[in-house]
Scaffold this active site. Sequence first.
Site, PDB file in Angstrom:
ATOM      1  N   GLY A  97       0.842  -1.204   0.000  1.00 40.80           N
ATOM      2  CA  GLY A  97       0.000   0.000   0.000  1.00 40.80           C
ATOM      3  C   GLY A  97       0.870   1.244   0.000  1.00 40.80           C
ATOM      4  N   ARG A 141       0.774  -4.799  -5.736  1.00 44.98           N
ATOM      5  CA  ARG A 141       1.028  -6.107  -5.126  1.00 44.98           C
ATOM      6  C   ARG A 141       1.395  -7.043  -6.265  1.00 44.98           C
ATOM      7  NH1 ARG A 141      -0.682  -4.980   0.096  1.00 44.98           N
ATOM      8  NH2 ARG A 141      -2.193  -3.293   0.048  1.00 44.98           N
ATOM      9  N   ASP A 148       5.464  -5.565   5.715  1.00 40.80           N
ATOM     10  CA  ASP A 148       6.086  -6.888   5.913  1.00 40.80           C
ATOM     11  C   ASP A 148       6.032  -7.767   4.678  1.00 40.80           C
ATOM     12  OD1 ASP A 148       3.419  -7.246   6.257  1.00 40.80           O
ATOM     13  OD2 ASP A 148       3.536  -7.954   8.327  1.00 40.80           O
ATOM     14  N   THR A 165       4.421   2.166   5.690  1.00 39.44           N
ATOM     15  CA  THR A 165       3.038   1.708   5.740  1.00 39.44           C
ATOM     16  C   THR A 165       2.317   2.540   6.788  1.00 39.44           C
ATOM     17  OG1 THR A 165       1.614  -0.043   6.629  1.00 39.44           O
ATOM     18  CG2 THR A 165       3.929  -0.182   7.186  1.00 39.44           C
ATOM     19  N   ASP A 193       0.163   1.591   8.731  1.00 41.77           N
ATOM     20  CA  ASP A 193      -0.358   0.767   9.831  1.00 41.77           C
ATOM     21  C   ASP A 193       0.494   0.780  11.105  1.00 41.77           C
ATOM     22  OD1 ASP A 193      -2.554   0.082   8.345  1.00 41.77           O
ATOM     23  OD2 ASP A 193      -1.657  -1.735   7.550  1.00 41.77           O
ATOM     24  N   ASP A 227       2.925  -1.088  12.111  1.00 40.76           N
ATOM     25  CA  ASP A 227       2.896  -2.429  12.696  1.00 40.76           C
ATOM     26  C   ASP A 227       4.160  -3.222  12.416  1.00 40.76           C
ATOM     27  OD1 ASP A 227       2.567  -2.710  10.007  1.00 40.76           O
ATOM     28  OD2 ASP A 227       0.819  -4.018  10.114  1.00 40.76           O
ATOM     29  N   ARG A 253      -6.449  -3.549   9.830  1.00 42.22           N
ATOM     30  CA  ARG A 253      -7.099  -4.861   9.835  1.00 42.22           C
ATOM     31  C   ARG A 253      -6.590  -5.725  10.994  1.00 42.22           C
ATOM     32  NH1 ARG A 253     -10.361  -6.104   5.955  1.00 42.22           N
ATOM     33  NH2 ARG A 253      -9.431  -4.493   4.642  1.00 42.22           N
TER      34      ARG A 253
END
Lengths: 328, 328, 328, 328
Positions: free
Chosen positions: B15, B76, B107, B130, B132, B134, B176
């Site tokens: 993303g 992707r 990741d 990213t 996120d 994370d 998510r």
Amino acid sequence: MEPNIRNIAVLTSGGDAPGMNACIRAVVRTGIYHGKNMFGVMQGYQGLINNHIIPMNARSVSNILHLGGTILKTARCLEFKEDEGMEKAFKNLKEKEIDGLIVIGGDGTFTGAQRFGKKYGVNVMGIPGTIDNDLYGSDFTLGYDTAVNTIIEAIDKIRDTADSHDRLFFIEVMGRDSGCIALRTAVASGAEAVLLPEKETSLKDLIIKLKEGVNTKKSSSIVIVSEGNKYGGAWDIAKSVKRKFNHYDTKVTILGHLQRGGSPSGFDRILGSRLGFAAVNEMLKGATMQMVGLRGNEIKLTSLDVALHMHSYKLEDDLLEMTKVLSI
Amino acid sequence: MEPNIRNIAVLTSGGDAPGMNACIRAVVRTGIYHGKNMFGVMQGYQGLINNHIIPMNARSVSNILHLGGTILKTARCLEFKEDEGMEKAFKNLKEKEIDGLIVIGGDGTFTGAQRFGKKYGVNVMGIPGTIDNDLYGSDFTLGYDTAVNTIIEAIDKIRDTADSHDRLFFIEVMGRDSGCIALRTAVASGAEAVLLPEKETSLKDLIIKLKEGVNTKKSSSIVIVSEGNKYGGAWDIAKSVKRKFNHYDTKVTILGHLQRGGSPSGFDRILGSRLGFAAVNEMLKGATMQMVGLRGNEIKLTSLDVALHMHSYKLEDDLLEMTKVLSI
Amino acid sequence: MEPNIRNIAVLTSGGDAPGMNACIRAVVRTGIYHGKNMFGVMQGYQGLINNHIIPMNARSVSNILHLGGTILKTARCLEFKEDEGMEKAFKNLKEKEIDGLIVIGGDGTFTGAQRFGKKYGVNVMGIPGTIDNDLYGSDFTLGYDTAVNTIIEAIDKIRDTADSHDRLFFIEVMGRDSGCIALRTAVASGAEAVLLPEKETSLKDLIIKLKEGVNTKKSSSIVIVSEGNKYGGAWDIAKSVKRKFNHYDTKVTILGHLQRGGSPSGFDRILGSRLGFAAVNEMLKGATMQMVGLRGNEIKLTSLDVALHMHSYKLEDDLLEMTKVLSI
Amino acid sequence: MEPNIRNIAVLTSGGDAPGMNACIRAVVRTGIYHGKNMFGVMQGYQGLINNHIIPMNARSVSNILHLGGTILKTARCLEFKEDEGMEKAFKNLKEKEIDGLIVIGGDGTFTGAQRFGKKYGVNVMGIPGTIDNDLYGSDFTLGYDTAVNTIIEAIDKIRDTADSHDRLFFIEVMGRDSGCIALRTAVASGAEAVLLPEKETSLKDLIIKLKEGVNTKKSSSIVIVSEGNKYGGAWDIAKSVKRKFNHYDTKVTILGHLQRGGSPSGFDRILGSRLGFAAVNEMLKGATMQMVGLRGNEIKLTSLDVALHMHSYKLEDDLLEMTKVLSI
């Protein structure tokens, strides 16, 4: 043993900073959550002296999280530096049985808080609130992140017009003693050069750098000047440069007080909330004469003594290097 | 001994995230500063396979620092998970004598880079990009800070209308598997509650919380829902709540893809610049199969192996507690 | 002869719109300037019925000019459509000797005001406040300009990620009966196509247009969908298109209620101030049952009768043509 | 009879203004849509003289609609005022067989265009692009709406800090000959007073007004100063006021060049698109020596002669009155 604190007051002092309201909200609501009576002091230490102290409930701090400035207002207060002023302030607190005081501000604010706490035994906690990011014990001070965003948004706009006209802009940003804001905003805006209070930059080097930009066909150049720079403000520097380098049309912008305002960024809202929350919790657990700060991703205490006597921000080496490398 | 790297390529994968362009600029200019030939790979690993690799100079990355998205585009790429795809990619790099590869992504991106680096001995560095937040090894990933600001600006707007109408809003945000964005934006926007993928919140508790808000005369309530929440998306939760609690007019907003875009914040521009600068410098000093990350205020290396196998973000206890205490 | 009005109330009704607060401020301060007693009615007509009417002074409207939403709150009120509700409302006004009523809202609001004014002889003035820009007699309604800015800022962010991924986005904006917002934001964001409630667009034509974009190497496409479109919402249309055209990865975003909020633009602050100022001045000069509106650069009166019965916004021919020509 | 125009060039001249890029995009794509060859002239008239004229296709203007500044750059050009300069310019156009010229700028730009068109019979159309909103024949000039938004966002930020400190701010905005920007931003920001180039305001009256604010307990005051004010710039006025009125801490901010930049507002993007679209269409239908402008909601032509000789903006009476009434 935990102290038996029942009534806590909060004040903001020194220059205002975005995120102060988020912090006030957190202090007030955390206190109320623990069953304490909460008070707001208006105009910083001046309000302590003038007995301008008002009770606050959970609704007093509704809808302020996202607002710039401080609903408690702030002021510089010479009177609080005198014994007489402190005495009046203490009398007012005592009358209202306020046994905890939380101050949000910079080192001037902390100096006052420390003297006051020592002299009268009032429980005191400090929260670093200043856009200058120049306090030891916290990686970031409240308001700094928002100020950086405000500045780069202004520079982005100036870049539009600089590019359209092939211009050289000198932009003066806040930071009388610390180049933190200037260095970070220079990196974040892709400035061609930056002048810092901590570091001698020769005009000759600056001009060499600007000439390189001409050679590599840069259509505009931006130089960030910290207000504390040794060569004087942006106007003086622009004049000196212009005498020896006149390739571009040269312009100056002093960003001024708009750097202090604006809705706090997410970072500052979260930081203000965490610091306010921690200051009350730690005070209720017995801490006093401490500053709460963010280190890494954790809230840590530093005694006001240490916070006031350690040198704070050191210009990051990689950022300094990057101002040269990335603007080629 | 330092490797003799002459040609370096950079790509973005997964993303897109604000700050990727600042990072690409830093990678390209740092390489050029050190006399290397720099290349950009289009559409992530797909461009490696399709040989969509273009030479870049200092001007190729002019005026992109402040732009959202990624000028190298991203995609992707299933083909790169197959041996055949990797083989093609390596052939293309070899042909151009590219001996260093810098990948910006999450990741999934790092997993590909690690396999590729191991298999073909290409020097590989990873940069955490990213929204996120994370990834293990960096306190912050590129784009996360901007996403938080974008989300709270949207929630501030929704709060205007929620307050004017005495409404209950369910707002779904990205994340998510990680509640990081949801938790932070809940604190930063003063949300009345937050539903996280890592944590079971009973509907019953949520309704109790909302009823408390009615009792304390809150004129509106906002519930942040992480897209990965166990009860389903914001629509499902809103429906379930409405059946049992109908004090307010209930509305739902899914913030969606606008969370990914926008001009990067100062924080992300600086982070992207530092990470890109460090990735090249460390590669030239011999590092490979490493991720560069920010810990505290310093850039640190973590091996891709470790970054991929350690659990990353843990919800901060004080922030969780604050979502209850500060929204009283 | 000028009426002898002493007490004036103001209310906001229907959907909230940015600029309502600027308008309330103007109404209250203009009335006070002329020595009148001013009142605010909470929650629109509901507050009239419930006698939720509060006195306002110049300081009641301090620091609200720049805020979204409405400090008087708003609601839809079925009770006011009944004789009994109107009767209660009139009784409350009479009790307070309020002889002037200024309503800010859309056509539902004006319908109520007109019936009320006729029945009870109360002096009534209407101010067009709705983001939909669908009222006859004013080139612009309050809130519309801000909504357009809010929407295009969101689309700009989505464009970042659309471009980075070569995606097709369907973005649903407000406007159940009027395509004004959709058409204007399509032009302002450079959308590839727009679907309007007033106009049949065949899916076939839409797909032809999208294919042209592929041929001319557009890296992303954005289609604006007005919520009132005949093919259903953005989700339905996206599904139908996807069945026959699958070049891009297709995504949908429903902008929802964030379109209503936010600090009003300069345009809406000025418009709200002018309309509020004029509504009071005209009422004091004897006008009643009129709407104040902006035509060209002048404030003009239109009777509520006419405003309610004339068809309002007509899609501009040049803008319709431009959605085709400018997105090539 | 319609002229047989095949090749059209566009340029931007004078100060840059947000929306110029949207306009350039519209000009180029409308021309291409009609099968014409389109050219961009760099640096305004200077590029005509220097033969810096580049062919443009539909992709040349991709992704520029939302950007501030002008991709064609702009400059003031003394040489074009001389016969020799004009001659060179014409020679260059003739060589490329360019028979239509569209200029975007202010009255200086139009003066040049008119002389050039008359002398050489080139088809010429003017588009009003300047933030000053001071051209006859268009209710709004391109960039003005964005500039107002930029300024009020800055003032909102300054208000935060002004309120927190009980300060008096003098804020200088653009507008050397026209008070349009100053007057509108004063209304839109709720300024306590405004000083305009067209109107004598006595310092005495200003001080009376500021004292009233103290009496009605205003916590801060903001005075907007147009750069062309008779008393000199904001610094001079602040000094004069301070000598006689020292209730507040007094500060000055010169907004400067950030007023010119920034992503154009929806209004300016639509206006720029409409004007560019109309300029080409009208030229192809035979118009020449005309300015396209917005009047009410329609695009109208005004001859350059008339546009240049009529007095343009007149301060609106209601706005002037409002600066007194609404800031009580």
